[in-house]
Enzyme design. Structure first.
Site, PDB file in Angstrom:
ATOM      1  N   LYS A 152       1.010  -1.597  -0.095  1.00 25.29           N
ATOM      2  CA  LYS A 152      -0.088   0.333   0.409  1.00 25.29           C
ATOM      3  C   LYS A 152       1.326   1.456  -0.004  1.00 25.29           C
ATOM      4  O   LYS A 152       1.787   1.229   0.945  1.00 25.29           O
ATOM      5  CB  LYS A 152      -1.003   0.097   1.292  1.00 25.29           C
ATOM      6  CG  LYS A 152      -2.003  -1.415   1.332  1.00 25.29           C
ATOM      7  CD  LYS A 152      -3.050  -1.145   0.197  1.00 25.29           C
ATOM      8  CE  LYS A 152      -4.341  -1.807   0.468  1.00 25.29           C
ATOM      9  NZ  LYS A 152      -5.019  -1.614  -1.137  1.00 25.29           N
ATOM     10  N   LYS A 178       0.141  -9.766  -2.182  1.00 29.97           N
ATOM     11  CA  LYS A 178      -1.709  -9.347  -3.201  1.00 29.97           C
ATOM     12  C   LYS A 178      -1.143  -7.879  -4.033  1.00 29.97           C
ATOM     13  O   LYS A 178      -1.096  -7.423  -3.298  1.00 29.97           O
ATOM     14  CB  LYS A 178      -2.821  -9.897  -2.749  1.00 29.97           C
ATOM     15  CG  LYS A 178      -3.873  -9.571  -3.434  1.00 29.97           C
ATOM     16  CD  LYS A 178      -4.763  -9.359  -3.293  1.00 29.97           C
ATOM     17  CE  LYS A 178      -5.884  -9.125  -3.346  1.00 29.97           C
ATOM     18  NZ  LYS A 178      -6.144  -7.046  -3.506  1.00 29.97           N
ATOM     19  N   GLU A 181      -6.301  -3.959  -6.367  1.00 29.66           N
ATOM     20  CA  GLU A 181      -7.040  -4.801  -8.085  1.00 29.66           C
ATOM     21  C   GLU A 181      -6.706  -3.744  -9.187  1.00 29.66           C
ATOM     22  O   GLU A 181      -7.384  -4.614 -10.230  1.00 29.66           O
ATOM     23  CB  GLU A 181      -8.741  -4.251  -7.245  1.00 29.66           C
ATOM     24  CG  GLU A 181      -9.013  -3.501  -7.195  1.00 29.66           C
ATOM     25  CD  GLU A 181      -8.358  -2.784  -5.903  1.00 29.66           C
ATOM     26  OE1 GLU A 181      -7.862  -3.674  -5.019  1.00 29.66           O
ATOM     27  OE2 GLU A 181      -8.945  -0.946  -5.385  1.00 29.66           O
ATOM     28  N   HIS A 270     -10.522 -10.774  -6.915  1.00 32.08           N
ATOM     29  CA  HIS A 270     -10.703  -9.937  -6.217  1.00 32.08           C
ATOM     30  C   HIS A 270     -12.308  -9.600  -7.144  1.00 32.08           C
ATOM     31  O   HIS A 270     -12.731 -10.242  -8.691  1.00 32.08           O
ATOM     32  CB  HIS A 270      -9.722  -9.349  -6.569  1.00 32.08           C
ATOM     33  CG  HIS A 270     -10.167  -8.040  -6.016  1.00 32.08           C
ATOM     34  ND1 HIS A 270     -10.894  -7.285  -6.026  1.00 32.08           N
ATOM     35  CD2 HIS A 270      -9.421  -8.017  -5.068  1.00 32.08           C
ATOM     36  CE1 HIS A 270     -10.839  -6.388  -5.170  1.00 32.08           C
ATOM     37  NE2 HIS A 270      -9.858  -6.163  -4.937  1.00 32.08           N
ATOM     38  N   LYS A 310     -13.536  -1.563   6.526  1.00 32.22           N
ATOM     39  CA  LYS A 310     -14.106  -0.881   5.753  1.00 32.22           C
ATOM     40  C   LYS A 310     -14.784  -1.230   4.648  1.00 32.22           C
ATOM     41  O   LYS A 310     -15.655  -0.030   3.971  1.00 32.22           O
ATOM     42  CB  LYS A 310     -12.808   0.225   5.117  1.00 32.22           C
ATOM     43  CG  LYS A 310     -12.290  -0.226   4.310  1.00 32.22           C
ATOM     44  CD  LYS A 310     -10.769   0.102   3.486  1.00 32.22           C
ATOM     45  CE  LYS A 310     -10.550  -0.809   2.192  1.00 32.22           C
ATOM     46  NZ  LYS A 310      -9.386   0.061   1.895  1.00 32.22           N
TER      47      LYS A 310
HETATM   48  C1  CAP Z   1      -7.954  -3.964   1.495  1.00 33.43           C
HETATM   49  C2  CAP Z   1      -7.584  -3.581  -0.220  1.00 33.43           C
HETATM   50  C3  CAP Z   1      -8.896  -4.923  -0.833  1.00 33.43           C
HETATM   51  C4  CAP Z   1     -10.313  -4.713  -0.618  1.00 33.43           C
HETATM   52  C5  CAP Z   1     -10.917  -5.212  -1.682  1.00 33.43           C
HETATM   53  C6  CAP Z   1      -7.881  -2.327  -0.889  1.00 33.43           C
HETATM   54  O1  CAP Z   1      -6.662  -2.736   1.512  1.00 33.43           O
HETATM   55  O2  CAP Z   1      -6.631  -4.480  -1.283  1.00 33.43           O
HETATM   56  O3  CAP Z   1      -9.109  -4.781  -2.651  1.00 33.43           O
HETATM   57  O4  CAP Z   1      -9.723  -5.738   0.778  1.00 33.43           O
HETATM   58  O5  CAP Z   1     -12.616  -5.352  -1.017  1.00 33.43           O
HETATM   59  O6  CAP Z   1      -7.818  -2.427  -1.881  1.00 33.43           O
HETATM   60  O7  CAP Z   1      -8.811  -1.953  -0.073  1.00 33.43           O
HETATM   61  P1  CAP Z   1      -7.253  -2.277   3.134  1.00 33.43           P
HETATM   62  P2  CAP Z   1     -13.128  -6.208  -0.475  1.00 33.43           P
HETATM   63  O8  CAP Z   1      -6.504  -3.926   3.648  1.00 33.43           O
HETATM   64  O9  CAP Z   1      -5.737  -1.751   3.133  1.00 33.43           O
HETATM   65  O10 CAP Z   1      -7.852  -2.063   3.099  1.00 33.43           O
HETATM   66  O11 CAP Z   1     -12.723  -7.082   0.071  1.00 33.43           O
HETATM   67  O12 CAP Z   1     -14.345  -5.906   0.353  1.00 33.43           O
HETATM   68  O13 CAP Z   1     -13.365  -7.000  -2.787  1.00 33.43           O
HETATM   69 MG    MG Z   2      -7.117  -3.705  -2.871  1.00 36.64          MG
END
Ligand code: CAP
Ligand code: MG
Length: 430
Positions: A152, A178, A181, A270, A310
């Site tokens: 991140k 990972k 997306e 994803h 979140k």
């Molecule tokens: C989480 C994440 C994932 C979300 C997707 C993001 O990062 O990489 O894409 O979890 O949501 O981009 O937010 P954080 P979901 O852990 O830093 O929040 O898993 O509900 O599909």
């Molecule tokens: Mg993400």
């Protein structure tokens, strides 16, 4: 002279045949339309009907008609003869029960909640190549959740910086790294460069830890490029690909399922964009249907939410999604799930991610148990002592949960966890 025949698709005394496909809908009729007629229109438009009576109709049509067999409040159940569905064609299934019907003026709202597949329909699909047991064997991970993190911020690192963060994540004890997306192949981080750098760092981390280390590297693109990228990953000894399955499209995922299976690659799915149609409780398509379709097609794991992080999804919904993916026989839940016997279709892992940090790990494990891929991203890279300490803190929180110990108690002998709790405590991101 009647001009329409929707009521021909309603028979509330009908007993569906064992080999019919059952769909559960939430629906709201438009002004002046009865519930029976509205439900009849859904069945008609998603099978052999049209808006007007016709001059002639071959006898076969009657045998192919869908039938509304139950209306309870705003919930309708519709049975579809098997011959309406092409064997093994997931996109055609969606065109039928999740196509035109969402745009009908006769409905104010419509939501496809779940579908019960008969064994004959399941037999048209291969399901996950590995299953949860196969993944655990491949990764040599037993008796605990699989763990991972996304570098991140989402995008912006170059390939070398990305792989360095991956190395720190793996050295902190996590199994996976990972891609985010929206990271594919950009000028600052080309796919090929990332694969090379990540391979170098993976080999180093595996050597130094003796553990299997892997990554969900995002191959999302049009299908020919995804195949090229999958081949590159297999050539570099990787055992997973990541695909943003909603934006890539159902048919592309079906193609990639077999292609990856032949290369010995699992698919991390994803679900970016799902909330465009899953979030509105009154209109769209449920997450239950999406996870069911993806297990049927054969991804190895898919995001199912955190309930405490979140992004949207209640505790109950998240737990049910996990059942749909993991269980052999899924029990019916009124207005939420249709019972489903998965037959020989293997299981798939739920993935919990999004706004998590060590303080929220016990809440997530209380919901999912240990058969889970747990992704904590911002929640490790934001640790006061950095990524590696953040991963260690997260694993200390997993240990505490296993030992049925409170995090505050565990923190007394776990400095990295103590620092994480000092920064985030039990904060639930909005
Ligand atoms: C989480 C994440 C994932 C979300 C997707 C993001 O990062 O990489 O894409 O979890 O949501 O981009 O937010 P954080 P979901 O852990 O830093 O929040 O898993 O509900 O599909
Ligand atoms: Mg993400």
């Amino acid at each position: 002279m009647a001009i329409d025949w929707y009521m021909d698709f309603v028979d509330l005394g009908y007993e569906p045949a064992r080999d019919e496909l059952h769909a559960l809908f939430y629906f709201e009729p438009a002004e002046g339309i009865s519930k029976e007629e509205a439900a009849g229109r859904i069945a008609s438009e998603s099978s052999t009907g049209t808006w007007t009576t016709l001059y002639s109709l071959p006898k076969r049509m009657k045998d192919l008609q869908a039938t509304v067999y139950d209306i309870e409040g705003n919930y309708a159940r519709i049975a579809y003869p098997l011959d309406l569905w092409e064997k093994g064609n997931a996109a055609q299934l969606e065109s039928g029960i999740a196509g035109n019907i969402f745009g009908m003026k006769a409905l104010r709202n419509l939501r496809l909640i779940d579908v019960g597949f008969p064994t004959e329909y399941l037999n048209g699909f291969k399901g996950p190549h590995f299953g949860m047991e196969g993944i655990r064997k491949m990764m040599r991970i037993h008796g605990r959740p699989l763990t991972g993190a996304v570098p991140k911020p989402k995008v912006g690192f170059d390939a070398r910086e990305h792989a360095k963060i991956a190395y720190e994540t793996w050295m902190g004890g996590f199994d996976f790294v990972k891609d985010d997306e929206n990271l594919t192949s950009m000028p600052f981080n080309r796919f090929g460069d990332r694969v090379n750098e990540m391979t170098r760092m993976r080999d180093r981390a595996e050597q130094e830890t003796g553990d299997v280390k892997s990554a969900f590297i995002n191959i999302t693109a049009e299908t020919a490029t995804m195949q090229e990228r999958a081949r590159m990953l297999a050539d570099h000894g990787w055992n997973y690909v990541m695909i943003d399955v909603v934006v890539a499209g159902t048919s592309a995922v079906q193609t990639m399922r077999d292609y990856c299976s032949d290369l010995g690659l699992a698919i991390h799915a994803h679900r970016a964009m799902h909330a465009a149609f899953t979030r509105n409780r009154k209109h769209g398509i449920s997450m239950q249907f999406l996870v069911k379709l993806m297990r049927l097609i054969g991804v190895s794991q898919i995001h199912t939410g955190t309930a405490v992080g979140k992004l949207t999804g209640s505790k109950r919904e998240v737990a049910l999604l996990a059942n749909v993916l993991r269980d052999q026989k899924v029990k019916a839940v009124p207005h939420i799930l249709i019972d489903q016997d998965w037959g020989s279709i293997r299981s798939a892992f739920p993935v919990s991610s999004g706004g998590l940090h060590p303080g929220l790990v016990p809440d997530v494990l209380d919901i999912y148990g240990k058969d889970l891929v747990l992704l904590v991203s911002g929640g490790i890279h934001g640790h006061p002592k950095g990524t590696r300490a953040g991963a260690i803190a997260t694993l200390q929180a997993v240990e505490a949960w296993n030992e049925k110990m409170s995090l505050d108690e565990k923190a007394k002998s776990s400095p990295e966890l103590a620092l994480a709790l000092e920064k985030w405590g039990y904060y639930r991101p909005k």
